[in-house]
Design a protein around this motif. Structure first.
Motif, PDB file in Angstrom:
ATOM      1  N   LYS A   1       0.743  -1.171   0.138  1.00  0.00           N
ATOM      2  CA  LYS A   1       0.182  -0.065  -0.011  1.00  0.00           C
ATOM      3  C   LYS A   1       0.949   1.216  -0.044  1.00  0.00           C
ATOM      4  O   LYS A   1       0.332   2.347  -0.438  1.00  0.00           O
ATOM      5  N   THR A   2       2.002   1.114   0.482  1.00  0.00           N
ATOM      6  CA  THR A   2       2.802   2.451   0.560  1.00  0.00           C
ATOM      7  C   THR A   2       4.355   2.138   0.475  1.00  0.00           C
ATOM      8  O   THR A   2       4.737   1.074   0.626  1.00  0.00           O
ATOM      9  N   GLN A   3       5.227   3.038   0.412  1.00  0.00           N
ATOM     10  CA  GLN A   3       6.550   2.803   0.183  1.00  0.00           C
ATOM     11  C   GLN A   3       7.509   3.894   0.960  1.00  0.00           C
ATOM     12  O   GLN A   3       6.649   4.797   1.343  1.00  0.00           O
ATOM     13  N   PRO A   4       8.552   3.625   1.472  1.00  0.00           N
ATOM     14  CA  PRO A   4       9.231   4.743   2.172  1.00  0.00           C
ATOM     15  C   PRO A   4       9.488   6.120   1.545  1.00  0.00           C
ATOM     16  O   PRO A   4       9.201   7.092   2.193  1.00  0.00           O
ATOM     17  N   THR A   5       9.347   6.281   0.277  1.00  0.00           N
ATOM     18  CA  THR A   5       9.378   7.546  -0.246  1.00  0.00           C
ATOM     19  C   THR A   5       8.106   8.394  -0.166  1.00  0.00           C
ATOM     20  O   THR A   5       8.063   9.544   0.266  1.00  0.00           O
ATOM     21  N   THR A   6       7.093   7.670  -0.047  1.00  0.00           N
ATOM     22  CA  THR A   6       5.725   8.123   0.439  1.00  0.00           C
ATOM     23  C   THR A   6       5.813   8.860   1.734  1.00  0.00           C
ATOM     24  O   THR A   6       5.234   9.764   2.071  1.00  0.00           O
ATOM     25  N   LEU A   7       6.281   7.934   2.770  1.00  0.00           N
ATOM     26  CA  LEU A   7       6.614   8.251   4.124  1.00  0.00           C
ATOM     27  C   LEU A   7       7.392   9.466   4.105  1.00  0.00           C
ATOM     28  O   LEU A   7       7.054  10.476   5.003  1.00  0.00           O
ATOM     29  N   THR A   8       8.613   9.776   3.596  1.00  0.00           N
ATOM     30  CA  THR A   8       9.460  10.658   3.516  1.00  0.00           C
ATOM     31  C   THR A   8       8.797  11.968   3.006  1.00  0.00           C
ATOM     32  O   THR A   8       8.788  13.008   3.360  1.00  0.00           O
ATOM     33  N   HIS A   9       7.931  11.903   1.963  1.00  0.00           N
ATOM     34  CA  HIS A   9       7.429  12.985   1.351  1.00  0.00           C
ATOM     35  C   HIS A   9       6.220  13.498   2.439  1.00  0.00           C
ATOM     36  O   HIS A   9       6.079  14.801   2.426  1.00  0.00           O
ATOM     37  N   ALA A  10       5.637  12.611   2.964  1.00  0.00           N
ATOM     38  CA  ALA A  10       4.779  13.103   3.862  1.00  0.00           C
ATOM     39  C   ALA A  10       5.207  14.110   5.154  1.00  0.00           C
ATOM     40  O   ALA A  10       4.681  14.932   5.567  1.00  0.00           O
ATOM     41  N   THR A  11       6.315  13.384   5.675  1.00  0.00           N
ATOM     42  CA  THR A  11       6.890  14.130   6.686  1.00  0.00           C
ATOM     43  C   THR A  11       7.517  15.701   6.120  1.00  0.00           C
ATOM     44  O   THR A  11       7.210  16.574   6.802  1.00  0.00           O
ATOM     45  N   ALA A  12       7.925  15.610   4.949  1.00  0.00           N
ATOM     46  CA  ALA A  12       8.387  16.926   4.337  1.00  0.00           C
ATOM     47  C   ALA A  12       7.277  17.980   4.045  1.00  0.00           C
ATOM     48  O   ALA A  12       7.519  18.942   4.391  1.00  0.00           O
ATOM     49  N   ASP A  13       6.196  17.238   3.766  1.00  0.00           N
ATOM     50  CA  ASP A  13       5.094  18.183   3.683  1.00  0.00           C
ATOM     51  C   ASP A  13       4.464  18.663   4.927  1.00  0.00           C
ATOM     52  O   ASP A  13       3.750  19.743   4.885  1.00  0.00           O
ATOM     53  N   ALA A  14       4.870  18.149   6.019  1.00  0.00           N
ATOM     54  CA  ALA A  14       4.436  18.382   7.162  1.00  0.00           C
ATOM     55  C   ALA A  14       5.334  19.407   7.808  1.00  0.00           C
ATOM     56  O   ALA A  14       5.274  20.025   9.050  1.00  0.00           O
ATOM     57  N   GLY A  15       6.634  19.658   7.017  1.00  0.00           N
ATOM     58  CA  GLY A  15       7.558  20.616   7.486  1.00  0.00           C
ATOM     59  C   GLY A  15       8.845  19.941   8.243  1.00  0.00           C
ATOM     60  O   GLY A  15       9.608  20.765   8.896  1.00  0.00           O
ATOM     61  N   TYR A  16       8.812  18.618   8.137  1.00  0.00           N
ATOM     62  CA  TYR A  16      10.019  17.874   8.602  1.00  0.00           C
ATOM     63  C   TYR A  16      10.701  16.980   7.644  1.00  0.00           C
ATOM     64  O   TYR A  16      10.189  15.647   7.546  1.00  0.00           O
TER      65      TYR A  16
END
Length: 93
Positions: free
Chosen positions: A72-87
């Motif tokens: 359902k997801t991959q690490p790149t999606t996780l890193t994009h989500a944290t970046a979009d949150a400002g981290y």
């Protein structure tokens, strides 16, 4: 007999493809996570991603460990989500 064999083969094919999904764990380095409230924002961003199961943040180490379904997801999606949150984050190797 041939119809039963075909039906059984189709059932097995469906089961075997479903079995390809694996629960994985990745640790993200989040250098901008500097205070006790930072993990709240990061966790909220990651919880929105389909397939994320568990999230553990460690402010002292500036890491977030995420358990996820790799179908359902991959690490790149996780890193994009944290970046979009400002981290911005990177996968720890």
């Amino acid at each position: 007999m041939k119809k039963a064999t075909l039906a059984f083969a189709l059932i097995l094919a469906g089961v075997s493809t479903a079995g390809l999904a694996t629960t994985r764990t990745v640790t993200l380095d989040v250098p901008g996570m500097t205070c006790p409230t930072c993990p709240i924002t990061i966790k909220k961003a990651l919880q929105k991603i389909d397939g994320v199961g568990g999230i553990t943040a460690n402010v002292d180490k500036k890491t977030v460990t995420v358990t996820y379904d790799d179908a359902k997801t991959q690490p790149t999606t996780l890193t994009h989500a944290t970046a979009d949150a400002g981290y911005p984050s990177t996968v720890q190797h």
